[in-house]
Structure formats: structure tokens, C-alpha cells
Design a protein around this motif. Structure first.
Motif, PDB file in Angstrom:
ATOM      1  N   UNK A  98       0.720  -1.284   0.029  1.00 38.26           N
ATOM      2  CA  UNK A  98       0.115  -0.197   0.074  1.00 38.26           C
ATOM      3  C   UNK A  98       0.752   1.336  -0.045  1.00 38.26           C
ATOM      4  N   UNK A  99       0.121   2.568   0.153  1.00 42.27           N
ATOM      5  CA  UNK A  99       0.668   3.770   0.157  1.00 42.27           C
ATOM      6  C   UNK A  99       0.651   4.463   1.442  1.00 42.27           C
ATOM      7  N   UNK A 100       1.473   5.420   1.977  1.00 35.81           N
ATOM      8  CA  UNK A 100       2.712   5.357   1.521  1.00 35.81           C
ATOM      9  C   UNK A 100       3.696   4.220   1.546  1.00 35.81           C
ATOM     10  N   UNK A 101       4.550   3.963   0.960  1.00 32.98           N
ATOM     11  CA  UNK A 101       5.585   2.808   0.639  1.00 32.98           C
ATOM     12  C   UNK A 101       6.783   2.783   1.377  1.00 32.98           C
ATOM     13  N   UNK A 102       7.231   3.801   1.388  1.00 31.75           N
ATOM     14  CA  UNK A 102       8.862   3.941   2.230  1.00 31.75           C
ATOM     15  C   UNK A 102       8.732   3.053   3.513  1.00 31.75           C
ATOM     16  N   UNK A 103       7.789   3.575   4.340  1.00 34.34           N
ATOM     17  CA  UNK A 103       7.879   3.145   5.780  1.00 34.34           C
ATOM     18  C   UNK A 103       7.663   1.856   5.934  1.00 34.34           C
ATOM     19  N   UNK A 104       6.588   1.322   5.025  1.00 35.77           N
ATOM     20  CA  UNK A 104       6.081  -0.125   4.988  1.00 35.77           C
ATOM     21  C   UNK A 104       7.250  -1.026   4.649  1.00 35.77           C
ATOM     22  N   UNK A 105       7.764  -0.542   3.655  1.00 40.13           N
ATOM     23  CA  UNK A 105       9.108  -1.563   3.116  1.00 40.13           C
ATOM     24  C   UNK A 105      10.260  -1.432   4.134  1.00 40.13           C
ATOM     25  N   UNK A 106      10.400  -0.340   4.781  1.00 45.71           N
ATOM     26  CA  UNK A 106      11.394  -0.379   5.816  1.00 45.71           C
ATOM     27  C   UNK A 106      11.016  -1.247   7.017  1.00 45.71           C
ATOM     28  N   UNK A 107       9.747  -1.287   7.348  1.00 56.71           N
ATOM     29  CA  UNK A 107       9.279  -2.152   8.497  1.00 56.71           C
ATOM     30  C   UNK A 107       9.301  -3.696   8.151  1.00 56.71           C
ATOM     31  N   UNK A 108       8.887  -4.037   6.816  1.00 58.12           N
ATOM     32  CA  UNK A 108       9.047  -5.524   6.488  1.00 58.12           C
ATOM     33  C   UNK A 108      10.428  -6.007   6.185  1.00 58.12           C
ATOM     34  N   UNK A 109      11.363  -5.039   5.706  1.00 55.48           N
ATOM     35  CA  UNK A 109      12.473  -5.228   5.566  1.00 55.48           C
ATOM     36  C   UNK A 109      13.478  -5.646   6.944  1.00 55.48           C
ATOM     37  N   UNK A 110      12.952  -5.453   8.059  1.00 55.49           N
ATOM     38  CA  UNK A 110      13.582  -5.519   9.377  1.00 55.49           C
ATOM     39  C   UNK A 110      13.378  -7.185   9.593  1.00 55.49           C
ATOM     40  N   UNK A 111      12.481  -7.851   9.112  1.00 54.50           N
ATOM     41  CA  UNK A 111      12.080  -9.289   9.118  1.00 54.50           C
ATOM     42  C   UNK A 111      12.862 -10.280   8.043  1.00 54.50           C
ATOM     43  N   UNK A 112      13.380  -9.527   7.034  1.00 53.13           N
ATOM     44  CA  UNK A 112      13.908 -10.292   5.968  1.00 53.13           C
ATOM     45  C   UNK A 112      15.505 -10.240   5.910  1.00 53.13           C
ATOM     46  N   UNK A 113      15.822 -11.284   4.933  1.00 59.23           N
ATOM     47  CA  UNK A 113      17.409 -11.368   4.869  1.00 59.23           C
ATOM     48  C   UNK A 113      17.807 -10.563   3.541  1.00 59.23           C
ATOM     49  N   UNK A 114      18.705  -9.481   3.800  1.00 62.47           N
ATOM     50  CA  UNK A 114      19.000  -8.619   3.030  1.00 62.47           C
ATOM     51  C   UNK A 114      19.889  -9.269   1.636  1.00 62.47           C
ATOM     52  N   UNK A 115      20.449 -10.716   1.798  1.00 64.99           N
ATOM     53  CA  UNK A 115      21.119 -11.328   1.048  1.00 64.99           C
ATOM     54  C   UNK A 115      20.350 -12.427   0.146  1.00 64.99           C
ATOM     55  N   UNK A 116      19.189 -12.502   0.442  1.00 57.65           N
ATOM     56  CA  UNK A 116      18.341 -13.657   0.004  1.00 57.65           C
ATOM     57  C   UNK A 116      17.980 -13.579  -1.726  1.00 57.65           C
ATOM     58  N   UNK A 117      17.649 -12.401  -1.848  1.00 56.85           N
ATOM     59  CA  UNK A 117      17.226 -12.079  -3.413  1.00 56.85           C
ATOM     60  C   UNK A 117      18.324 -11.371  -4.303  1.00 56.85           C
ATOM     61  N   UNK A 118      18.973 -11.937  -5.187  1.00 64.02           N
ATOM     62  CA  UNK A 118      20.070 -11.446  -6.083  1.00 64.02           C
ATOM     63  C   UNK A 118      19.344 -10.177  -6.773  1.00 64.02           C
TER      64      UNK A 118
END
Ligand code: KG4
Ligand code: ZN
Length: 362
Positions: free
Chosen positions: A191-211
Motif C-alpha cells: 500500500x501507500x505510502x510505501x517507504x515506511x512499510x518497506x522499511x518495516x518489512x525489511x527488518x524481518x527479511x534477509x538482505x542477501x536472500x534475493x539477488x
């Protein structure tokens, strides 16, 4: 406190008071700021709810919402501060760049107030508001500084020599970084606005998982590019092979790698400055702030990021830019003419050469 020395008007040295108006995108905002860096009063009304059903800002809806809200907000801020227009030294409003309907609402209101109260009008470049906002929060931040300006419409590296003196060292050849965050959010259904939502979800993910690609990383050109990263995010999501949190984290990491690579190039090509400063909506991102902080430490530069509320659009930064102009242009600073036009496009460094695709959106 270290006040700007502005002497015009009824309030005397160091105490100048400016009314600021911001309406260039989807926040209607009004603020009263003093030269001693006090935000005397401010109100911000977000239009998130109006635009959310469309997944982005709809210019016509934005302009109407600004027109409905601005006058009551102006009254509200003056009432909060228990002040009247007679107490104000100047009226500053965003005159561009941005969505032209909204900019016109704010600028025309400021002209009317300036005319009715016989106070100077200061037409502020929205990007200059962002660029100088770190100095509102931090009295110790002097010129020059290296600025990363990352918002919904811009991604630029600038050398800020003083108020009104900006040298653009790099810009995006396609999308702005905030736009890439917003599109990633849309692709992930956040959804919108996107920046804060992506940041929140990114905290639970692996930054090296997707090339994912790092567009223009290592390039001899100084610029940014995020369109390819956005398309790669779309392909990764459509493949159905990755958890959304991993996509968000990998996207954010790729974006930060690009920022750091391009800033390192700017430092190599143009030399260091005493401080590295970040401003604009994406500067609210904690991971981005942390990676810039370590870059600054590695280069023995001070790092400065304004508080979150000053990163995203607000009117305190517009009032502050007005105060900076008053200070820089001397005691009898020239006010802008009442027939001044709103500018949908308005680069901070007018001498910088146009780059393919850059500045298409404000
Ligand atoms: O400066 P701003 O409020 O408006 C413009 O002048 O563009 O920036 C808005 C942009 C949006 O694209 C939004 O998604 C992004 O800043 N943004 C963020 C965060 N908060 C806002 N991006 C990444 N992480 C955040 N926490
Ligand atoms: Zn902005």
C-alpha cells in the motif's frame, strides 16, 4: 542558542519570525519558526487517506484538499502560537517544484497574506527547504556540507556552499529513490505510502536472500539509477520464489549499496566536506541513516540527519529556508514580487546540465 542574524521587521536581531506554508505534494503544512530555531507552532495534515485508494498521489485530489485545509490550518497555527500576522516578519511559501495545483494553492494564499499584512513574500524552492532543514535542527552545522537529498521525486548529491549556493554533483537518470521504495511497496502489496512499510518489512527479511542489481554501481558517471532495480524487484516477486520480507530487505540493501557507492565516488571526485548530511523523505529510513553514518565515520566527516518529522514534507523547513534567505541576503532582503509564478520544475543548481529522465517528477 546560535540564532541566524536577521534584523528586518518588528522582532529585531535574532528573533525574526517567519510563517511557512508547504503544499507541493500530499501534505498541507503551516509553521511559525524563529531565527533562534524555535518552531513556535506547526500543523501538518496528511492526505494519505484520500490518495490510498489510488496507490499514489492524485494531483487533482491533492490540490482540492490543500484548498480546503489551508485557511483553517493557518488560523489554527496563529491561534496555537497566540500571535497575529502583525507579529510575523515575512511569509514564506513553497513556489515549486511540485504538483502545480497544490503549489499554486499555497503560493496564492501566501501572496494574499503578504498583501493584506504588508509583509514580504519569500518564494521558497521546496528542495532548498529539504537542503537547509538539517541546519534548523542542528545549530552547529555550518557550510559547506555534502548533501544527499533523497525524496519521492529526487535523488541528488549536492555540495551546499551556503543558502542559495548549491552545486549538483549527481542526480538520478530515471527514478527517485523514494519512488523506488513506493513502487516496491506497491509490487509487494504493502500500500501507500510505501517507504515506511518497506522499511518495516525489511527488518524481518534477509538482505542477501534475493539477488538484485546495483544499477550504475562502479560507473564512471556520477549519477544514480533505480529503474532497473525496481523491474528486478517485480521479476523476483512474480517468480513466487521469495518471501516478501526477503524481497524488501534485499531491495533496501541494494538501494543503500548504490547510495554508498555513488557518495564514495562524489567524495573521490570532489573531495571531502566537514559534514555528510542527508535530507528528504527517505532520510527517515533508519537503515539508510545507519549506512550513511558509517560512511561518514570512515571519511572522518560529521554525520547529520534531521529528526524524522523534519525529513518528510513539512512547513517548518520552508519557514526556515525563508529565514536563511533573510540572513543571507542582508538586512533589507529583497522580497519576491507578488506576480511571481509557481514553478512545477525548479532545479536547485540551475547550471547543472540536464540528465536523461531526471527531474521528470517533483
Ligand atoms: O520529502 P518527501 O516527504 O516528499 C517529496 O518531496 O517527495 O518524500 C516522500 C518520499 C516517499 O517516496 C516515501 O516513500 C519516502 O519519502 N519515505 C521513505 C521513508 N519514509 C518516507 N522511504 C524509505 N523509508 C522510509 N522510512
Ligand atoms: Zn519533499
Amino acid at each position: 542558542m546560535n540564532a541566524l542574524s536577521t534584523t528586518n521587521g518588528p522582532n529585531g536581531p535574532g528573533a525574526s519570525l517567519v510563517l511557512g506554508i508547504e503544499s507541493s505534494c500530499d501534505e498541507t503544512a503551516v509553521a511559525l519558526v524563529r531565527a533562534d530555531r524555535t518552531i513556535v507552532a506547526q500543523r501538518i495534515a496528511s492526505q494519505e487517506a484520500e490518495h490510498a485508494p489510488y496507490g499514489g498521489v492524485v494531483p487533482e485530489i491533492a490540490a482540492r484538499a490543500h484548498a480546503e485545509r489551508l485557511a483553517p490550518m493557518l488560523e489554527g497555527v496563529m491561534a496555537d502560537a497566540r500571535l497575529s500576522l502583525a507579529d510575523v516578519d515575512a511569509i514564506a511559501a513553497t513556489a515549486g517544484p511540485g504538483l502545480i495545483g497544490g503549489v499554486m494553492v499555497g503560493l496564492v494564499s501566501a501572496k494574499a497574506l503578504a498583501m493584506a499584512s504588508d509583509k514580504p513574500l519569500i518564494a521558497v524552492n521546496h528542495l532548498e527547504g529539504h537542503a537547509l532543514s538539517p541546519r534548523l535542527a542542528d545549530a552547529e552545522l555550518g557550510f559547506p556540507y555534502l548533501l544527499l537529498l533523497v525524496s519521492g521525486g529526487h535523488c541528488q548529491i549536492l555540495r551546499v556552499e551556503g543558502a542559495g549556493h548549491y552545486r549538483r554533483l549527481a542526480t538520478t537518470i530515471d527514478d527517485a529513490l523514494g519512488e523506488a521504495f513506493d513502487k516496491t511497496a506497491k509490487i509487494l502489496g504493502l500500500g501507500y505510502p510505501g517507504g515506511p512499510a518497506v522499511e518495516r518489512l525489511a527488518r524481518e527479511g534477509n538482505p542477501k536472500a534475493v539477488p538484485l542489481p546495483r544499477p550504475l554501481k562502479g560507473s564512471a558517471e556520477p549519477h544514480f539509477s533505480f529503474a532497473g532495480l525496481k523491474s528486478a524487484v517485480l521479476r523476483a516477486v512474480e517468480s513466487g520464489q521469495h518471501a516478501p520480507a526477503d524481497v524488501a530487505a534485499s531491495f533496501q540493501q541494494a538501494a543503500m549499496d548504490c547510495l554508498i557507492d555513488r557518495l564514495e565516488k562524489a567524495l573521490r571526485d570532489h573531495g571531502a566536506a566537514p559534514a555528510l548530511v542527508v535530507a528528504g523523505g527517505v532520510a527517515a529510513n533508519q537503515a539508510v541513516r545507519a549506512s550513511l553514518q558509517s560512511l561518514a565515520s570512515a571519511h572522518n566527516m560529521r554525520f547529520c540527519a534531521p529528526p524524522m518529522a523534519l525529513c518528510t514534507d513539512n512547513a517548518a523547513m520552508i519557514a526556515w529556508a525563508g529565514l536563511e534567505r533573510m540572513a543571507a541576503e542582508g538586512r533589507d532582503f529583497a522580497s519576491d514580487p507578488l506576480d511571481l509564478r509557481a514553478r512545477p520544475r525548479w532545479p536547485l543548481d540551475e547550471s547543472a546540465e540536464a540528465v536523461r529522465g531526471a527531474g521528470v517528477k517533483a
